[in-house]
Design an enzyme around this catalytic site. Structure first.
Site, PDB file in Angstrom:
ATOM      1  N   ASP A  13      53.819  33.811  42.089  1.00 13.66           N
ATOM      2  CA  ASP A  13      52.361  33.918  42.103  1.00 13.66           C
ATOM      3  C   ASP A  13      51.731  32.859  43.004  1.00 13.66           C
ATOM      4  O   ASP A  13      52.286  31.768  43.164  1.00 13.66           O
ATOM      5  CB  ASP A  13      51.826  33.788  40.662  1.00 13.66           C
ATOM      6  CG  ASP A  13      50.401  34.311  40.528  1.00 13.66           C
ATOM      7  OD1 ASP A  13      49.939  35.039  41.427  1.00 13.66           O
ATOM      8  OD2 ASP A  13      49.746  33.964  39.527  1.00 13.66           O
ATOM      9  N   ARG A  22      44.505  46.596  42.855  1.00 15.52           N
ATOM     10  CA  ARG A  22      43.982  45.733  43.932  1.00 15.52           C
ATOM     11  C   ARG A  22      43.328  46.588  45.009  1.00 15.52           C
ATOM     12  O   ARG A  22      43.546  47.804  45.056  1.00 15.52           O
ATOM     13  CB  ARG A  22      45.124  44.906  44.526  1.00 15.52           C
ATOM     14  CG  ARG A  22      45.600  43.856  43.561  1.00 15.52           C
ATOM     15  CD  ARG A  22      46.483  42.827  44.226  1.00 15.52           C
ATOM     16  NE  ARG A  22      46.845  41.814  43.232  1.00 15.52           N
ATOM     17  CZ  ARG A  22      47.402  40.657  43.509  1.00 15.52           C
ATOM     18  NH1 ARG A  22      47.696  40.345  44.758  1.00 15.52           N
ATOM     19  NH2 ARG A  22      47.677  39.801  42.544  1.00 15.52           N
ATOM     20  N   GLY A  60      47.932  34.593  47.519  1.00 13.86           N
ATOM     21  CA  GLY A  60      46.550  34.777  47.974  1.00 13.86           C
ATOM     22  C   GLY A  60      45.817  33.449  48.066  1.00 13.86           C
ATOM     23  O   GLY A  60      45.175  33.142  49.079  1.00 13.86           O
ATOM     24  N   GLU A  69      49.772  46.685  37.168  1.00 22.79           N
ATOM     25  CA  GLU A  69      48.349  46.317  37.301  1.00 22.79           C
ATOM     26  C   GLU A  69      47.956  46.053  38.753  1.00 22.79           C
ATOM     27  O   GLU A  69      46.785  46.190  39.111  1.00 22.79           O
ATOM     28  CB  GLU A  69      48.041  45.083  36.445  1.00 22.79           C
ATOM     29  CG  GLU A  69      48.012  45.334  34.943  1.00 22.79           C
ATOM     30  CD  GLU A  69      49.390  45.505  34.302  1.00 22.79           C
ATOM     31  OE1 GLU A  69      50.400  45.090  34.907  1.00 22.79           O
ATOM     32  OE2 GLU A  69      49.461  46.077  33.191  1.00 22.79           O
ATOM     33  N   ASN A  70      48.942  45.671  39.579  1.00 24.80           N
ATOM     34  CA  ASN A  70      48.613  45.379  40.985  1.00 24.80           C
ATOM     35  C   ASN A  70      48.145  46.616  41.755  1.00 24.80           C
ATOM     36  O   ASN A  70      47.531  46.497  42.819  1.00 24.80           O
ATOM     37  CB  ASN A  70      49.803  44.726  41.713  1.00 24.80           C
ATOM     38  CG  ASN A  70      50.070  43.295  41.294  1.00 24.80           C
ATOM     39  OD1 ASN A  70      51.218  42.838  41.317  1.00 24.80           O
ATOM     40  ND2 ASN A  70      49.042  42.559  40.906  1.00 24.80           N
ATOM     41  N   TRP A  71      48.396  47.821  41.209  1.00 21.51           N
ATOM     42  CA  TRP A  71      47.867  49.036  41.860  1.00 21.51           C
ATOM     43  C   TRP A  71      46.341  49.018  41.891  1.00 21.51           C
ATOM     44  O   TRP A  71      45.720  49.725  42.667  1.00 21.51           O
ATOM     45  CB  TRP A  71      48.337  50.314  41.141  1.00 21.51           C
ATOM     46  CG  TRP A  71      49.789  50.608  41.302  1.00 21.51           C
ATOM     47  CD1 TRP A  71      50.741  50.606  40.324  1.00 21.51           C
ATOM     48  CD2 TRP A  71      50.492  50.967  42.509  1.00 21.51           C
ATOM     49  NE1 TRP A  71      51.981  50.921  40.840  1.00 21.51           N
ATOM     50  CE2 TRP A  71      51.851  51.150  42.174  1.00 21.51           C
ATOM     51  CE3 TRP A  71      50.105  51.134  43.842  1.00 21.51           C
ATOM     52  CZ2 TRP A  71      52.820  51.497  43.114  1.00 21.51           C
ATOM     53  CZ3 TRP A  71      51.077  51.483  44.788  1.00 21.51           C
ATOM     54  CH2 TRP A  71      52.408  51.658  44.424  1.00 21.51           C
ATOM     55  N   SER A  90      53.229  44.427  40.213  1.00 24.69           N
ATOM     56  CA  SER A  90      53.105  44.893  38.828  1.00 24.69           C
ATOM     57  C   SER A  90      52.366  46.228  38.760  1.00 24.69           C
ATOM     58  O   SER A  90      51.693  46.632  39.717  1.00 24.69           O
ATOM     59  CB  SER A  90      52.350  43.850  38.002  1.00 24.69           C
ATOM     60  OG  SER A  90      50.981  43.832  38.371  1.00 24.69           O
ATOM     61  N   ARG A 145      50.688  32.431  32.016  1.00 24.65           N
ATOM     62  CA  ARG A 145      50.717  33.713  31.297  1.00 24.65           C
ATOM     63  C   ARG A 145      51.885  34.541  31.827  1.00 24.65           C
ATOM     64  O   ARG A 145      52.472  34.229  32.849  1.00 24.65           O
ATOM     65  CB  ARG A 145      49.385  34.447  31.451  1.00 24.65           C
ATOM     66  CG  ARG A 145      48.940  34.677  32.876  1.00 24.65           C
ATOM     67  CD  ARG A 145      47.683  35.559  32.972  1.00 24.65           C
ATOM     68  NE  ARG A 145      47.135  35.504  34.312  1.00 24.65           N
ATOM     69  CZ  ARG A 145      46.114  34.728  34.696  1.00 24.65           C
ATOM     70  NH1 ARG A 145      45.504  33.967  33.820  1.00 24.65           N
ATOM     71  NH2 ARG A 145      45.703  34.730  35.947  1.00 24.65           N
ATOM     72  N   ARG A 156      44.670  37.017  52.823  1.00 25.73           N
ATOM     73  CA  ARG A 156      45.649  37.026  51.736  1.00 25.73           C
ATOM     74  C   ARG A 156      47.036  37.494  52.210  1.00 25.73           C
ATOM     75  O   ARG A 156      48.059  36.978  51.763  1.00 25.73           O
ATOM     76  CB  ARG A 156      45.179  37.941  50.595  1.00 25.73           C
ATOM     77  CG  ARG A 156      43.938  37.446  49.841  1.00 25.73           C
ATOM     78  CD  ARG A 156      43.505  38.467  48.791  1.00 25.73           C
ATOM     79  NE  ARG A 156      44.599  38.757  47.878  1.00 25.73           N
ATOM     80  CZ  ARG A 156      44.912  38.007  46.818  1.00 25.73           C
ATOM     81  NH1 ARG A 156      44.206  36.951  46.524  1.00 25.73           N
ATOM     82  NH2 ARG A 156      45.924  38.336  46.048  1.00 25.73           N
TER      83      ARG A 156
END
Ligand code: IPE
Ligand code: IPE
Ligand code: MG
Length: 247
Positions: free
Chosen positions: A21, A72, A24, A68-70, A66, A195, A34
């Site tokens: 991580d 972005r 960016g 969830e990264n879709w 991830s 996290r 980024r």
């Protein structure tokens, strides 16, 4: 004495998982886009993969993209997918030279076709390599994996091939996409965030967690060795008391 020499060779984790991580923020800090951070992050992947192979780690799982990264911005998602395809193609000779097998966990079908093809090709080319498994978590999330595992478990139970009372933690392990590797002893996350972001929830039940402020493009071999050194100096009790461990 270098940090590497200080490591106990018999206590090298078999499996290290990393949440890479901070790409960016690293780029932003330099006044760059980024994507420049993601591109520089690829060099860190190479360095850390080589360092892990060098000290005898058998499985290195990298959280690269991830579920969830879709969400972005589409431009970043597209550029990341292209970077992935490009990197897999360019890194193939290095994987072969270092005898590293590329593997994958995640929702294959969600990836663009070009990415799926390159992934399959790289996995096929490297399938007989034996020194270390480099596992890319792509379009992966722990909840996605648990959902697909539970769907299969339910289907097998309904078909009568799996008795509900026979389901235990070992059985659940077998249905997860990580079934073929040991659970990670050590989970590292860079960039200061503390996290898990939907990574390996089941598999890290007893992992040692290591958080560092370093942003992924700045993470070095020495930082990796520091994390392993820290891990080696922890007492893993697995619910027991200290006195039981010395026996
Ligand atoms: C991690 O870096 C790489 C991916 C999630 C693909 P980020 O892109 O999350 O970088 P930050 O957290 O915004 O700095
Ligand atoms: C986690 O990083 C996913 C990857 C490293 C691939 P994120 O940057 O997407 O996670 P959050 O948004 O900080 O939780
Ligand atoms: Mg991030």
């Amino acid at each position: 004495m270098s940090l590497k020499e200080k490591l106990d060779p018999v206590k090298i984790p078999q499996h290290i998982a990393i949440i890479m991580d901070g790409n960016g923020r690293w780029a932003k800090g330099k006044g760059m886009f980024r994507m420049f951070g993601h591109q520089t992050g690829v060099s860190t992947v190479r360095t850390i993969t080589e360092a892990c192979a060098e000290i005898g780690v058998k499985y290195l799982t990298l959280y690269a993209f991830s579920t969830e990264n879709w969400n972005r911005p589409a431009l970043e998602v597209r550029a990341l997918m292209e970077l992935l395809v490009d990197t897999m193609r360019k890194e193939l000779p290095t994987l072969m030279k270092n005898n590293i097998r590329l593997s994958f966990i995640g929702n294959h079908q969600d990836l663009p076709e070009k990415c799926q093809k390159q992934l399959l090709l790289t996995m096929e080319e490297t399938k007989n390599n034996t020194r270390m498994d480099l596992v890319l978590a792509l379009s992966y999330s722990a909840k996605w994996d648990m959902v697909q595992a539970i769907q299969k478990i339910a289907a097998d139970a309904a078909a009568g091939t799996l008795a509900p009372l026979a389901i235990n933690d070992k059985v659940i392990d077998k249905y997860l996409s990580t079934h073929w590797m040991p659970h990670p002893e050590l989970l590292i996350r860079t960039s200061g965030e503390q996290r898990i972001s939907n990574f390996l929830l089941w598999e890290i039940a007893y992992s040692e967690l290591y958080f560092t402020e370093k942003l992924w493009p700045d993470f070095t071999k020495e930082d990796l060795f520091q994390a392993i050194f820290d891990y080696q100096n922890r007492e893993r009790r697995f619910g027991k008391i200290s006195e039981q461990l010395s026996n």
